[in-house]
Design a protein around this motif. Structure first.
Motif, PDB file in Angstrom:
ATOM      1  N   ILE A   1      -7.227 -17.223  15.164  1.00  0.00           N
ATOM      2  CA  ILE A   1      -5.919 -16.582  15.122  1.00  0.00           C
ATOM      3  C   ILE A   1      -5.439 -16.350  16.541  1.00  0.00           C
ATOM      4  CG2 ILE A   1      -4.703 -14.442  14.507  1.00  0.00           C
ATOM      5  CD1 ILE A   1      -6.605 -14.308  12.047  1.00  0.00           C
ATOM      6  N   GLY A   2      -4.176 -16.679  16.779  1.00  0.00           N
ATOM      7  CA  GLY A   2      -3.552 -16.405  18.061  1.00  0.00           C
ATOM      8  C   GLY A   2      -2.413 -15.425  17.892  1.00  0.00           C
ATOM      9  N   ILE A   3      -2.341 -14.445  18.788  1.00  0.00           N
ATOM     10  CA  ILE A   3      -1.276 -13.451  18.795  1.00  0.00           C
ATOM     11  C   ILE A   3      -0.620 -13.488  20.169  1.00  0.00           C
ATOM     12  CG2 ILE A   3      -0.668 -11.013  18.526  1.00  0.00           C
ATOM     13  CD1 ILE A   3      -1.832 -12.152  15.972  1.00  0.00           C
ATOM     14  N   ASP A   4       0.696 -13.491  20.200  1.00  0.00           N
ATOM     15  CA  ASP A   4       1.438 -13.494  21.465  1.00  0.00           C
ATOM     16  C   ASP A   4       2.382 -12.296  21.468  1.00  0.00           C
ATOM     17  OD1 ASP A   4       2.676 -14.097  23.829  1.00  0.00           O
ATOM     18  OD2 ASP A   4       3.551 -15.997  23.168  1.00  0.00           O
ATOM     19  N   ILE A   5       2.085 -11.319  22.341  1.00  0.00           N
ATOM     20  CA  ILE A   5       2.873 -10.092  22.405  1.00  0.00           C
ATOM     21  C   ILE A   5       3.962 -10.257  23.453  1.00  0.00           C
ATOM     22  CG2 ILE A   5       2.840  -7.607  22.818  1.00  0.00           C
ATOM     23  CD1 ILE A   5      -0.118  -7.626  22.045  1.00  0.00           C
ATOM     24  N   GLY A   6       5.208 -10.339  23.007  1.00  0.00           N
ATOM     25  CA  GLY A   6       6.345 -10.448  23.915  1.00  0.00           C
ATOM     26  C   GLY A   6       7.093  -9.135  24.025  1.00  0.00           C
ATOM     27  N   GLY A   7       8.149  -9.143  24.833  1.00  0.00           N
ATOM     28  CA  GLY A   7       8.907  -7.923  25.046  1.00  0.00           C
ATOM     29  C   GLY A   7       9.699  -7.481  23.833  1.00  0.00           C
ATOM     30  N   THR A   8      10.069  -8.441  22.958  1.00  0.00           N
ATOM     31  CA  THR A   8      10.882  -8.093  21.788  1.00  0.00           C
ATOM     32  C   THR A   8      10.208  -8.406  20.464  1.00  0.00           C
ATOM     33  OG1 THR A   8      11.995 -10.246  21.838  1.00  0.00           O
ATOM     34  CG2 THR A   8      13.018  -8.447  23.070  1.00  0.00           C
ATOM     35  N   LYS A   9       9.213  -9.321  20.487  1.00  0.00           N
ATOM     36  CA  LYS A   9       8.548  -9.669  19.224  1.00  0.00           C
ATOM     37  C   LYS A   9       7.074  -9.968  19.459  1.00  0.00           C
ATOM     38  CE  LYS A   9       9.273 -14.703  19.180  1.00  0.00           C
ATOM     39  NZ  LYS A   9       9.641 -14.801  20.589  1.00  0.00           N
ATOM     40  N   ILE A  10       6.311  -9.790  18.380  1.00  0.00           N
ATOM     41  CA  ILE A  10       4.902 -10.168  18.362  1.00  0.00           C
ATOM     42  C   ILE A  10       4.782 -11.356  17.416  1.00  0.00           C
ATOM     43  CG2 ILE A  10       2.545  -9.457  17.834  1.00  0.00           C
ATOM     44  CD1 ILE A  10       3.436  -6.564  18.351  1.00  0.00           C
ATOM     45  N   ALA A  11       4.319 -12.479  17.943  1.00  0.00           N
ATOM     46  CA  ALA A  11       4.141 -13.689  17.138  1.00  0.00           C
ATOM     47  C   ALA A  11       2.662 -13.873  16.846  1.00  0.00           C
ATOM     48  CB  ALA A  11       4.678 -14.909  17.872  1.00  0.00           C
ATOM     49  N   GLY A  12       2.348 -14.355  15.660  1.00  0.00           N
ATOM     50  CA  GLY A  12       0.961 -14.603  15.286  1.00  0.00           C
ATOM     51  C   GLY A  12       0.842 -15.879  14.482  1.00  0.00           C
ATOM     52  N   ALA A  13      -0.327 -16.521  14.557  1.00  0.00           N
ATOM     53  CA  ALA A  13      -0.529 -17.751  13.794  1.00  0.00           C
ATOM     54  C   ALA A  13      -2.009 -17.977  13.535  1.00  0.00           C
ATOM     55  CB  ALA A  13       0.056 -18.955  14.527  1.00  0.00           C
TER      56      ALA A  13
END
Length: 314
Positions: free
Chosen positions: A4-16
């Motif tokens: 699982i990869g999670i990418d925490i950005g300034g406006t959204k958190i994306a996961g896959a």
């Protein structure tokens, strides 16, 4: 072996959920609450549990902007979230029965390009992500470079103009002030102020009240002289930086991602020209290739997942 990869950005958190070939099997998006670290932690935990439900998951990787320690555990500093020496991996592993790694977001995106994208045919690569700022990732001899403290490859803060424009990092003359999307907008406004080839930019600014990155991008596509001149100036700064990076790192390829990279060859041409102009011992020094990143929005989650999987296997 899914990860699982999670990418925490300034406006959204994306996961896959990502397989070994870098293919996204399922994904999720949630809003970020930058001022509430506990809520971010809760969101990441819920996302990992949801994405991994019913799957054989070996690890999870979390990518975030900022300085991460060499153990891929603690966030020393995050510019968009109130994390200061945050033991984020320990907090997640206390709630999730999986190996976890924390990685800088530009490193994760660059690793995705190296493994599955524009850098996959090479052993040594430099990635520059041209967005609001300039992110960087370095791969040397098939390994991601992090530096002695884990905070290396901050290529946007390479000094390219002595005593130049002030940067948010506290220094002056950083590449980020001359080679980023924000810099492109500043240069475009300077052309608009000067008239001449900047009249198209000035006209759009007058109609809309201000220029936006999308405005400049559209004018570049339409062949506007001022917008393309601004892009060439930006490319010149990036190419000069690449020549310096080439002298130190000797990469086989430079890969450019981020919103500005949508200009494709129009961006690469001035970068390549300036690189050749400033390359030490030109004619005798091997010349790197230049490419546009193949991942658009998913590089962070794919790279974070793959780094976590490799960490778990090791």
């Amino acid at each position: 072996m899914h990860a699982i990869g999670i990418d925490i950005g300034g406006t959204k958190i994306a996961g896959a959920l990502v397989d070994e070939a870098g293919t996204i099997i399922r994904s999720d998006r949630q809003p970020t609450t930058p001022g509430n670290p506990r809520e971010i932690e809760d969101t990441v935990v819920a996302m990992i549990l949801s994405l991994g439900e019913g799957e054989d998951v070996v690890a999870a990787g979390v990518a975030a902007a900022g300085f991460i320690d060499s153990a891929q555990s603690t966030v020393y500093y995050a510019p968009n979230i109130s994390w200061r020496n945050e033991p984020f991996r320990d907090k997640l592993e206390a709630r999730i029965d999986l190996p976890i790694i924390i990685e800088n977001d530009a490193n994760a995106a660059g690793w995705a390009e190296f493994r599955y994208g524009a850098g996959r045919a090479y052993t040594d690569m430099v990635t520059l992500t041209i967005g609001t700022g300039v992110g960087g990732a370095i791969v040397t001899n098939n390994a991601l470079f992090r530096g002695g403290f884990g905070a290396g490859a901050e290529l946007g803060h390479l000094r390219v103009v002595p005593d130049g424009l002030p940067c948010g990092c506290g220094a002056h003359g950083c590449l980020e002030q001359y080679g980023s999307g924000r810099a492109l907008l500043r240069i475009a406004n300077e052309f608009a102020d000067a008239g001449g080839i900047g009249l198209g930019l000035a006209g759009v600014r007058a109609r809309r009240g201000k220029l936006t990155g999308k405005d400049v991008g559209r004018l570049i596509e339409d062949g506007d002289g001022g917008a393309r001149a601004a892009l060439r100036q930006l490319g010149g700064a990036l190419g000069q930086a690449c020549a310096s990076l080439g002298a130190v790192l000797d990469p086989q390829v430079f890969v450019f991602g981020g919103g500005v990279a949508a200009a494709g060859d129009l961006l690469l041409e001035p970068i390549r020209a300036a690189y050749l102009e400033y390359l030490p011992a030109r004619g005798y020094h091997p010349e790197a290739e230049f490419a546009i990143a193949q991942f658009v929005n998913d590089a962070g989650v794919v790279g974070a997942a793959d780094l976590a999987r490799l960490h778990a296997v090791r």
